[in-house]
Design a protein around this motif. Structure first.
Motif, PDB file in Angstrom:
ATOM      1  N   VAL A 149       0.863  -1.187   0.000  1.00 33.64           N
ATOM      2  CA  VAL A 149       0.000   0.000   0.000  1.00 33.64           C
ATOM      3  C   VAL A 149       0.895   1.231   0.000  1.00 33.64           C
ATOM      4  N   ALA A 172      -3.667  -8.543  -8.590  1.00 34.68           N
ATOM      5  CA  ALA A 172      -3.856  -7.111  -8.368  1.00 34.68           C
ATOM      6  C   ALA A 172      -4.134  -6.450  -9.706  1.00 34.68           C
ATOM      7  N   ALA A 229      -4.997   2.377  -2.124  1.00 29.73           N
ATOM      8  CA  ALA A 229      -5.234   0.931  -2.211  1.00 29.73           C
ATOM      9  C   ALA A 229      -6.168   0.546  -3.344  1.00 29.73           C
ATOM     10  N   GLU A 278      -7.416  -3.542  -5.941  1.00 31.42           N
ATOM     11  CA  GLU A 278      -7.305  -4.858  -5.295  1.00 31.42           C
ATOM     12  C   GLU A 278      -8.374  -5.810  -5.833  1.00 31.42           C
ATOM     13  N   HIS A 338      -9.266  -9.266  -4.359  1.00 28.45           N
ATOM     14  CA  HIS A 338     -10.061  -9.422  -3.145  1.00 28.45           C
ATOM     15  C   HIS A 338     -11.539  -9.165  -3.373  1.00 28.45           C
ATOM     16  N   CYS A 369      -5.796 -12.746   2.911  1.00 36.45           N
ATOM     17  CA  CYS A 369      -6.303 -11.605   3.672  1.00 36.45           C
ATOM     18  C   CYS A 369      -7.172 -12.053   4.844  1.00 36.45           C
ATOM     19  N   CYS A 382     -12.127 -15.094  -1.892  1.00 31.60           N
ATOM     20  CA  CYS A 382     -11.598 -14.021  -2.730  1.00 31.60           C
ATOM     21  C   CYS A 382     -11.109 -14.588  -4.065  1.00 31.60           C
ATOM     22  N   GLU A 397      -8.356 -14.142  -5.709  1.00 31.03           N
ATOM     23  CA  GLU A 397      -6.990 -14.646  -5.774  1.00 31.03           C
ATOM     24  C   GLU A 397      -6.808 -15.959  -5.019  1.00 31.03           C
TER      25      GLU A 397
END
Length: 324
Positions: A77, A145, A161, A164, A167, A179, A184, A186
């Motif tokens: 971040v 990402a 941020a 993402e 997520h 996370c 999610c 990913e």
């Protein structure tokens, strides 16, 4: 800028740094790679970044070039407005004022950015998304990402941020993401998720040949995502199942991204994108099935490879000169 002027650019990762001297036309005049060795701690990593940047500037001058600005991009971040690396697990950064430290060390105007956003910026302006006003760059590797680039500028978000995409919740109750939340994108469609899913299922005795099941736990050798893709292309049933799950989840994530951003082009980069037609053909079809009134974006592989982040760092450095 004159033809002799260059930006000093560093793309810092947890394992290594990709570094270059880049002209205003985006041409790389010189490139280097250095280990990050993040295990030494954040203070040592910062000193390495500054020393490498200083050395690149000296190299430029020795070659008759004039370093005019410095661009550094890091994972995690990043508060680009303040020039602070807020948090990065890969390199151990927490609230590191990297822009100020680098500017003081080199005496050059310095820009600090996020590695994936910088990669997206480079792909949008120099690579596969060139001439498209709205681009979504999606990097699929250990995680997922994204960067949303609008008319040549990457959107950072209110807190640094933005992007993402990994997520986005695509499978409620699914595998637990790094996370901490289950389901999610990913956790299902990243390269690491594909590898772990295949290895996990293979260890339970499920195989592509219904007549040759293995004993549970017999196969714990990790098979990489590239090999899973190759086995799926060859028709192996288990690999095909895992690959299809990943493609379907990725299509759900991209459909959500298109609903939010309405881009002209989606550029896919990272290791998983190396699967070529084995990824892009079924993914285009699955994405098309999920779109109703939304325009279908052009879906293309990244063109700049692992140089994208470094080129993006140079663009950030050059852009700030224009704003001065």
């Amino acid at each position: 800028m004159s033809g002799s002027e260059v930006a000093v650019a560093l793309d810092v990762g947890g394992t290594g740094m990709k570094c270059a001297l880049v002209g205003p036309d985006g041409a790389v005049r010189h490139s280097e790679r250095h280990p990050t060795d993040a295990g030494r701690g954040p203070a040592a990593v910062v000193e390495t970044i500054l020393a490498v940047a200083d050395g690149l500037a000296a190299k430029a001058r020795a070659d008759g070039l004039a370093p005019t600005a410095l661009g550094i991009v890091v994972p995690g971040v990043v508060d680009e407005a303040r020039g602070v690396a807020l948090w990065s697990a890969n390199v151990g950064f927490r609230d590191v004022p990297l822009r100020e430290l680098a500017s003081r060390r080199l005496g050059l105007p310095t820009a600090l950015g996020h590695d994936v956003r910088a990669g997206g910026l480079a792909e949008a302006r120099l690579g596969a998304g060139r001439n498209a006003g709205h681009v979504l760059f999606v990097a699929i590797g250990t995680g997922i990402a994204a960067a949303h680039v609008v008319t040549g500028s990457a959107v950072t978000g209110a807190h640094g941020a933005a992007g993402e995409l990994g997520h986005i919740l695509v499978r409620p109750g699914g595998p637990v993401c790094g996370c901490g939340r289950p389901g999610c994108l990913e956790a299902i469609a990243s390269a690491s998720a594909v590898a772990h899913r295949y290895t996990e299922l293979a260890a339970t005795g499920i195989t592509s040949d219904p007549g040759s099941a293995t004993a549970p736990g017999a196969n714990r050798t990790m098979v990489g995502a590239a090999e899973v893709a190759a086995r799926a292309a060859a028709g192996e049933r288990l690999a095909t199942q895992v690959w299809r799950e990943a493609v379907e989840a990725l299509a759900d994530g991209l459909a959500t991204g298109q609903a939010l951003f309405d881009v002209e082009t989606i550029v896919l980069g990272g290791g998983l994108a190396q699967a070529g037609a084995g990824l892009f053909d079924p993914l285009r079809a699955a994405l098309r099935d999920r779109l109703t009134f939304h325009r279908e974006p052009r879906l293309v592989p990244a063109a700049l490879g692992d140089e994208a982040g470094c080129l993006g760092a140079a663009l950030l450095a050059l852009d700030q000169l224009e704003k001065r």
